[in-house]
Design a protein around this motif. Structure first.
Motif, PDB file in Angstrom:
ATOM      1  N   ASP A 299     -11.358 -60.192  24.813  1.00 55.39           N
ATOM      2  CA  ASP A 299     -10.887 -60.730  23.531  1.00 55.39           C
ATOM      3  C   ASP A 299     -12.065 -61.342  22.768  1.00 55.39           C
ATOM      4  OD1 ASP A 299      -9.737 -62.178  21.430  1.00 55.39           O
ATOM      5  OD2 ASP A 299      -7.989 -62.746  22.617  1.00 55.39           O
ATOM      6  N   PRO A 300     -12.383 -60.838  21.578  1.00 51.46           N
ATOM      7  CA  PRO A 300     -13.524 -61.368  20.826  1.00 51.46           C
ATOM      8  C   PRO A 300     -13.330 -62.802  20.346  1.00 51.46           C
ATOM      9  CG  PRO A 300     -12.273 -59.852  19.467  1.00 51.46           C
ATOM     10  CD  PRO A 300     -11.698 -59.759  20.846  1.00 51.46           C
ATOM     11  N   ASN A 301     -12.095 -63.293  20.394  1.00 55.18           N
ATOM     12  CA  ASN A 301     -11.811 -64.653  19.922  1.00 55.18           C
ATOM     13  C   ASN A 301     -11.884 -65.704  21.026  1.00 55.18           C
ATOM     14  OD1 ASN A 301     -11.205 -63.825  17.188  1.00 55.18           O
ATOM     15  ND2 ASN A 301      -9.301 -62.963  18.003  1.00 55.18           N
ATOM     16  N   ILE A 302     -12.051 -65.256  22.267  1.00 51.02           N
ATOM     17  CA  ILE A 302     -12.144 -66.182  23.398  1.00 51.02           C
ATOM     18  C   ILE A 302     -13.382 -65.839  24.214  1.00 51.02           C
ATOM     19  CG2 ILE A 302     -11.055 -66.995  25.525  1.00 51.02           C
ATOM     20  CD1 ILE A 302      -8.349 -66.400  24.310  1.00 51.02           C
ATOM     21  N   THR A 303     -14.200 -66.836  24.506  1.00 48.88           N
ATOM     22  CA  THR A 303     -15.397 -66.639  25.329  1.00 48.88           C
ATOM     23  C   THR A 303     -15.105 -67.085  26.751  1.00 48.88           C
ATOM     24  OG1 THR A 303     -16.876 -66.977  23.444  1.00 48.88           O
ATOM     25  CG2 THR A 303     -17.817 -67.282  25.643  1.00 48.88           C
ATOM     26  N   VAL A 304     -15.419 -66.222  27.717  1.00 48.16           N
ATOM     27  CA  VAL A 304     -15.243 -66.551  29.125  1.00 48.16           C
ATOM     28  C   VAL A 304     -16.609 -66.908  29.716  1.00 48.16           C
ATOM     29  CG1 VAL A 304     -14.549 -65.691  31.396  1.00 48.16           C
ATOM     30  CG2 VAL A 304     -13.210 -65.084  29.358  1.00 48.16           C
ATOM     31  N   ILE A 305     -16.666 -68.052  30.381  1.00 47.19           N
ATOM     32  CA  ILE A 305     -17.908 -68.595  30.919  1.00 47.19           C
ATOM     33  C   ILE A 305     -17.729 -68.813  32.413  1.00 47.19           C
ATOM     34  CG2 ILE A 305     -19.583 -70.491  30.726  1.00 47.19           C
ATOM     35  CD1 ILE A 305     -18.174 -71.070  27.941  1.00 47.19           C
TER      36      ILE A 305
ATOM     37  N   LEU B  19      -7.371 -72.097  21.344  1.00 48.14           N
ATOM     38  CA  LEU B  19      -8.296 -71.956  22.469  1.00 48.14           C
ATOM     39  C   LEU B  19      -9.456 -71.037  22.115  1.00 48.14           C
ATOM     40  CD1 LEU B  19      -8.377 -72.989  25.465  1.00 48.14           C
ATOM     41  CD2 LEU B  19      -7.608 -70.707  26.111  1.00 48.14           C
ATOM     42  N   LYS B  20     -10.679 -71.526  22.327  1.00 47.21           N
ATOM     43  CA  LYS B  20     -11.883 -70.772  21.996  1.00 47.21           C
ATOM     44  C   LYS B  20     -12.651 -70.304  23.230  1.00 47.21           C
ATOM     45  CE  LYS B  20     -11.272 -71.333  17.594  1.00 47.21           C
ATOM     46  NZ  LYS B  20     -10.798 -70.181  16.797  1.00 47.21           N
ATOM     47  N   TRP B  21     -12.520 -71.031  24.335  1.00 45.11           N
ATOM     48  CA  TRP B  21     -13.291 -70.640  25.521  1.00 45.11           C
ATOM     49  C   TRP B  21     -12.575 -71.045  26.803  1.00 45.11           C
ATOM     50  CZ3 TRP B  21     -14.818 -74.838  28.471  1.00 45.11           C
ATOM     51  CH2 TRP B  21     -14.948 -76.076  27.821  1.00 45.11           C
ATOM     52  N   ILE B  22     -12.853 -70.261  27.847  1.00 41.49           N
ATOM     53  CA  ILE B  22     -12.338 -70.534  29.201  1.00 41.49           C
ATOM     54  C   ILE B  22     -13.535 -70.565  30.124  1.00 41.49           C
ATOM     55  CG2 ILE B  22     -10.877 -69.721  31.082  1.00 41.49           C
ATOM     56  CD1 ILE B  22      -9.315 -68.104  28.935  1.00 41.49           C
ATOM     57  N   ALA B  23     -13.657 -71.620  30.915  1.00 40.26           N
ATOM     58  CA  ALA B  23     -14.766 -71.748  31.865  1.00 40.26           C
ATOM     59  C   ALA B  23     -14.213 -71.740  33.274  1.00 40.26           C
ATOM     60  CB  ALA B  23     -15.549 -73.033  31.607  1.00 40.26           C
ATOM     61  N   ARG B  24     -14.735 -70.832  34.108  1.00 41.46           N
ATOM     62  CA  ARG B  24     -14.295 -70.774  35.502  1.00 41.46           C
ATOM     63  C   ARG B  24     -15.339 -71.403  36.414  1.00 41.46           C
ATOM     64  NH1 ARG B  24     -14.480 -68.028  40.347  1.00 41.46           N
ATOM     65  NH2 ARG B  24     -12.658 -68.626  41.553  1.00 41.46           N
TER      66      ARG B  24
END
Length: 315
Positions: free
Chosen positions: A88-94, A68-73
């Motif tokens: 977490d620098p390995n996961i981008t939250v959008i 998993l690289k990104w989570i979009a809400r």
């Protein structure tokens, strides 16, 4: 190929856009239960996850999804995503910043007008056969001072929709150095509490804003204002709000959000008693966390989220 799991209902422009621009494989599961999301994630090498409010995103939920690289809400806030995931620098939250600002602003305006002009009570009394005009005399917002706490997307939108009513709109925002416009004048928090006839909160939930609408806030008030919370439920201290109503420190509450949602289903026994007490007040108005969920914002949120995902992907 990107593999993306969508676990909440979103407008089709988001899923179609992700397929078109990313060539992504979309697994659309809006009816999945929260308990099955972790299992579903672990079964596939998903690179993206789209959520709304169904589940809290924790390290445990994602422990079996190293891909998993990104989570979009699909919403403006990200308070249902744990801070350690956000950091977490390995996961981008959008998120979909500001996409539902107009919806929230109009909803809050509707609450203000309904409260000030006693529309809910008037409707109930006429339906029951009464015709007491004096008991339902309204109060105009023209000439009143309206304070906005948090002058971001939604706070600014509320200031704009209020601009035609002849009210004096003031605002406080801890993190904005300057925002005075034709619609709102910047003040400090003490001035806002001292001068406002109506106060509306539009802040994210954080350790700083948790219980911000609490006993200390109510103790600062001078004009017994109408207080509105259309941000997050835990921004308000439930028992402090009840005490403020009982002691007539405020004229009323308009609440689109509550600390527990739904309140009587998810609250502890003791908290349920507090909600029962809150429901007894005639000068409290509720809506079920729908201020930002208009028919128009349903699409706007997906459109903005797609735009921000594509920016993250460099497209």
């Amino acid at each position: 190929m990107e593999k993306i799991l969508v676990v909440d209902d979103v407008f089709e422009s988001l899923t179609k856009g992700l397929e078109q621009h990313l060539g992504a494989e979309i697994h659309y599961n809006p009816d999945i239960s929260p308990e099955k999301i972790s299992q579903k994630l672990s079964e596939n090498n998903y690179t993206g996850l789209v959520v709304r409010s169904k589940v809290r995103i924790s390290r445990g939920l994602l422990s079996h999804v190293p891909s998993l690289k990104w989570i979009a809400r699909a919403g403006s806030g990200i308070d249902n995503i744990d801070a350690e995931i956000v950091d977490d620098p390995n996961i981008t939250v959008i998120n979909a910043d500001g996409a539902n600002a107009q919806s929230v602003a109009e909803h809050v305006l509707g609450m203000i007008l309904a409260f000030q002009h006693r529309l809910l009570q008037s409707n109930h009394h006429v339906r029951s056969g009464e015709w007491d005009r004096e008991a339902h005399r309204g109060t105009e917002i023209q000439g009143k001072t309206i304070g906005i706490v948090g002058v971001g997307h939604t706070g600014s939108a509320l200031a704009r929709v209020l601009s035609g009513f002849g009210a004096n709109v003031i605002g406080y925002d801890k993190y904005k150095l300057e925002f005075t416009t034709d619609y709102v004048k910047k003040v400090d928090f003490e001035t806002l509490c001292d001068q406002s006839d109506i106060i509306s909160f539009h802040v994210p939930l954080s350790h700083e804003t948790h219980s911000l609408i609490g006993s200390e806030f109510f103790g600062r008030l001078s004009r017994k204002p109408l207080v509105i919370n259309a941000s997050r439920g835990k921004v308000m201290d439930l028992d402090a709000a009840i005490s403020a109503l009982e002691n007539r420190q405020i004229s009323g509450l308009c609440l689109d959000v509550l600390p527990d949602e739904p309140p009587l289903k998810n609250a502890s026994h003791q908290k349920a008693l507090s909600y029962t007490r809150l429901f007894e007040f005639d000068d409290v108005m509720f809506s079920p966390h729908v201020a930002g969920w208009s028919k128009e914002s349903y699409r706007k949120i997906s459109d903005r989220l797609l735009e921000n995902i594509l920016k993250y992907k460099g497209l």
